[in-house]
Design a protein around this motif. Structure first.
Motif, PDB file in Angstrom:
ATOM      1  N   LEU A  38       0.292  -0.925  -0.386  1.00  0.00           N
ATOM      2  CA  LEU A  38       0.177  -0.169   0.058  1.00  0.00           C
ATOM      3  C   LEU A  38       1.096   0.989   0.174  1.00  0.00           C
ATOM      4  O   LEU A  38       1.175   2.142   1.025  1.00  0.00           O
ATOM      5  N   GLY A  39       1.339   1.290  -1.214  1.00  0.00           N
ATOM      6  CA  GLY A  39       2.353   2.501  -0.746  1.00  0.00           C
ATOM      7  C   GLY A  39       2.064   4.047  -1.506  1.00  0.00           C
ATOM      8  O   GLY A  39       0.401   4.023  -1.854  1.00  0.00           O
ATOM      9  N   THR A  93      -0.077   1.714  -5.537  1.00  0.00           N
ATOM     10  CA  THR A  93      -0.333  -0.107  -4.676  1.00  0.00           C
ATOM     11  C   THR A  93      -0.184  -1.358  -5.216  1.00  0.00           C
ATOM     12  O   THR A  93      -0.170  -0.666  -6.832  1.00  0.00           O
ATOM     13  N   LEU A  94       0.359  -2.191  -4.845  1.00  0.00           N
ATOM     14  CA  LEU A  94       0.801  -3.408  -5.584  1.00  0.00           C
ATOM     15  C   LEU A  94      -0.487  -4.046  -4.939  1.00  0.00           C
ATOM     16  O   LEU A  94      -0.026  -4.439  -3.831  1.00  0.00           O
ATOM     17  N   VAL A  95      -0.700  -5.164  -6.151  1.00  0.00           N
ATOM     18  CA  VAL A  95      -1.026  -6.329  -5.493  1.00  0.00           C
ATOM     19  C   VAL A  95       0.071  -7.828  -5.483  1.00  0.00           C
ATOM     20  O   VAL A  95      -0.366  -7.933  -7.182  1.00  0.00           O
ATOM     21  N   TYR A  96      -0.155  -8.788  -4.570  1.00  0.00           N
ATOM     22  CA  TYR A  96       0.526 -10.086  -4.875  1.00  0.00           C
ATOM     23  C   TYR A  96      -0.409 -11.120  -4.557  1.00  0.00           C
ATOM     24  O   TYR A  96      -0.708 -11.056  -3.935  1.00  0.00           O
ATOM     25  N   ARG A 151      -0.114   9.299   2.567  1.00  0.00           N
ATOM     26  CA  ARG A 151       0.269  10.076   2.640  1.00  0.00           C
ATOM     27  C   ARG A 151       2.022   9.875   3.672  1.00  0.00           C
ATOM     28  O   ARG A 151       1.721   8.947   4.762  1.00  0.00           O
ATOM     29  N   ASP A 152       2.939   9.927   3.241  1.00  0.00           N
ATOM     30  CA  ASP A 152       3.871   9.592   3.957  1.00  0.00           C
ATOM     31  C   ASP A 152       4.143   8.104   3.901  1.00  0.00           C
ATOM     32  O   ASP A 152       4.424   7.786   5.153  1.00  0.00           O
ATOM     33  N   GLY A 153       3.145   7.067   2.858  1.00  0.00           N
ATOM     34  CA  GLY A 153       2.727   5.890   3.499  1.00  0.00           C
ATOM     35  C   GLY A 153       2.551   5.371   4.771  1.00  0.00           C
ATOM     36  O   GLY A 153       2.370   4.312   4.735  1.00  0.00           O
ATOM     37  N   VAL A 154       1.283   6.379   5.244  1.00  0.00           N
ATOM     38  CA  VAL A 154       0.303   5.612   5.462  1.00  0.00           C
ATOM     39  C   VAL A 154      -0.817   6.458   5.690  1.00  0.00           C
ATOM     40  O   VAL A 154      -1.056   7.105   4.661  1.00  0.00           O
ATOM     41  N   ILE A 155      -2.002   6.055   5.741  1.00  0.00           N
ATOM     42  CA  ILE A 155      -3.629   6.481   5.579  1.00  0.00           C
ATOM     43  C   ILE A 155      -3.470   7.197   6.408  1.00  0.00           C
ATOM     44  O   ILE A 155      -2.945   7.865   7.547  1.00  0.00           O
ATOM     45  N   ALA A 156      -3.578   8.728   5.090  1.00  0.00           N
ATOM     46  CA  ALA A 156      -4.149  10.269   5.315  1.00  0.00           C
ATOM     47  C   ALA A 156      -5.771   9.986   5.252  1.00  0.00           C
ATOM     48  O   ALA A 156      -6.426  11.148   6.212  1.00  0.00           O
ATOM     49  N   ASP A 157      -6.141   9.928   4.678  1.00  0.00           N
ATOM     50  CA  ASP A 157      -7.863   9.811   4.665  1.00  0.00           C
ATOM     51  C   ASP A 157      -8.448   8.300   4.859  1.00  0.00           C
ATOM     52  O   ASP A 157      -8.525   7.852   3.272  1.00  0.00           O
ATOM     53  N   CYS A 205       2.912  -4.050   3.588  1.00  0.00           N
ATOM     54  CA  CYS A 205       3.548  -3.756   4.298  1.00  0.00           C
ATOM     55  C   CYS A 205       3.120  -2.410   5.114  1.00  0.00           C
ATOM     56  O   CYS A 205       2.449  -1.420   4.173  1.00  0.00           O
ATOM     57  N   VAL A 206       4.239  -2.395   5.897  1.00  0.00           N
ATOM     58  CA  VAL A 206       3.821  -0.841   6.906  1.00  0.00           C
ATOM     59  C   VAL A 206       4.950  -0.230   6.871  1.00  0.00           C
ATOM     60  O   VAL A 206       6.128  -0.843   7.574  1.00  0.00           O
ATOM     61  N   PRO A 207       5.396   1.386   6.916  1.00  0.00           N
ATOM     62  CA  PRO A 207       6.667   2.225   7.280  1.00  0.00           C
ATOM     63  C   PRO A 207       7.318   1.463   8.374  1.00  0.00           C
ATOM     64  O   PRO A 207       6.860   1.078   9.396  1.00  0.00           O
ATOM     65  N   HIS A 208       8.205   1.228   8.731  1.00  0.00           N
ATOM     66  CA  HIS A 208       9.138   0.769   9.984  1.00  0.00           C
ATOM     67  C   HIS A 208       8.479   2.159  10.789  1.00  0.00           C
ATOM     68  O   HIS A 208       8.573   1.465  12.339  1.00  0.00           O
TER      69      HIS A 208
END
Length: 348
Positions: free
Chosen positions: A19-20, A24-27, A77-83, A112-115
């Motif tokens: 979830l970028g 967004t890429l789905v495997y 935004r910045d790798g996390v959900i803003a909305d 995946c989530v940012p560290h």
């Protein structure tokens, strides 16, 4: 391939999602990466009621070009959900797109989530995925997923360094024995590079360009180092002249783009240097042997590996499928869940 070989892939609906901020890429388990679309949702707003108009590629074309009744939103935004609501709609849409037929069960999804994501941000991502129809939602740290996707031997008792440059964040991590020894997340990525190009053109040429033009400049002639001839390639761009307000066409050279991108590139280099300073000596010795691996879309910026090599003195290489690394690594975590159990968090 016989029908029986395809069977597990046909019936498995478990998936991994990268979830970028930008894409967004789905495997899907057993099938690989089968969807890669921009993280954008377009809404039609009528009498205060929002109705989803387009998601992904179609919605991205609308960014910066919408009339008053249509809103194009980037929920990350910045790798996390803003909305929160928009992100949920986007995840639902991508799940439906991947599974056109009705599935026998709700999928298990690893994201995946940012560290550097806070517990609140992690909970928001988990909740969005569960609300979008997942049976279980697991989270994996982005640097671990990037290193797995790049084929690094992270389970060995030796140090590996990965630098994942995404749309919103750059994650620098040192890994050993399958886990993170040191990680740092800086809010610099592809978006910040686009902003730097927009600001540079506004200051230097009194030209206002949109995000999509800035992105096109970055992907076409973007470079992290000044070209040897002091100018490099050039391209024609169009925008609005800020002095008289009319549309204008002008030329931008690689040297100008390198100048515009100097600050974000420097911030990425500093993050790598800080990580090296904080690395235990034995692992630092391993990194000297093995070098640094660049992953993520930002790794494709021209000469970024050379700029990093000049700053650190280490060998810097770019992963084969740098754009898909995080999605592939998250997918491998799904395929080899037993071996990578410690890296997946199902209950934070």
């Amino acid at each position: 391939m016989s029908i029986f070989d395809k069977m597990p892939g046909l019936f498995s609906s478990d998936m991994a999602i990268d979830l970028g901020t930008a894409n967004t890429l789905v495997y899907v388990k057993g099938r690989g990466v089968i969807l890669s679309e921009p993280s954008v949702v377009a809404y039609h707003v009528k009498d205060g009621v929002k109705k989803v108009l387009a998601v992904g590629e179609d919605a991205k074309l609308m960014l910066g070009r919408t009339p008053g009744s249509i809103e194009a939103i980037r929920p990350m935004r910045d790798g996390v959900i803003a909305d929160f609501d928009t992100a949920e709609e986007m995840i639902k849409h991508f799940i439906r797109k991947v599974h056109k037929r009705s599935t026998f069960s709700k999928p298990k999804i690893i994201v995946c989530v940012p560290h550097g994501a806070t517990p609140v941000e992690k909970r928001a991502i988990r909740q969005s995925v569960l609300s979008a129809g997942a049976r279980r939602a697991g989270l994996i740290a982005e640097p671990i997923a990037a290193a797995i996707g790049a084929g690094m031997p992270i389970t060995d008792p030796t140090g590996s360094m990965v630098v994942d440059i995404g749309g919103g964040t750059t994650e620098v991590a040192v890994l050993s024995l399958g886990d993170i020894v040191y990680a740092r997340s800086v809010r610099v990525g592809g978006d910040r590079m686009d902003e730097a190009i927009i600001n540079y053109l506004r200051r230097q040429q009194n030209l206002l360009v949109g995000e999509s033009t800035a992105e096109r400049i970055k992907t076409s002639i973007g470079t992290a180092r000044m070209p040897d001839d002091g100018r490099g390639a050039s391209m024609q761009i169009r925008g609005r002249d800020l002095l008289n307000g009319v549309p204008k066409e002008t030329e931008i050279s690689q040297a100008q783009v390198a100048e515009a991108l100097a600050e974000p590139v420097q911030q990425i280099c500093e993050a790598v240097m800080t990580a090296l300073e904080a690395t235990p000596p034995d692992l630092a010795a391993d990194i000297v042997d093995r070098g640094v691996m660049l992953t993520g879309g930002g790794a494709l910026l021209g000469d970024l590996d050379l700029a990093l090599r000049e700053q650190t003195g280490l060998a810097v290489s770019i992963a084969d499928e740098s754009l898909n690394c995080v999605a592939l690594g998250t997918g491998k975590a799904l395929e080899y869940e037993k071996q990578l159990r410690h890296a997946i968090d199902y209950d934070s």
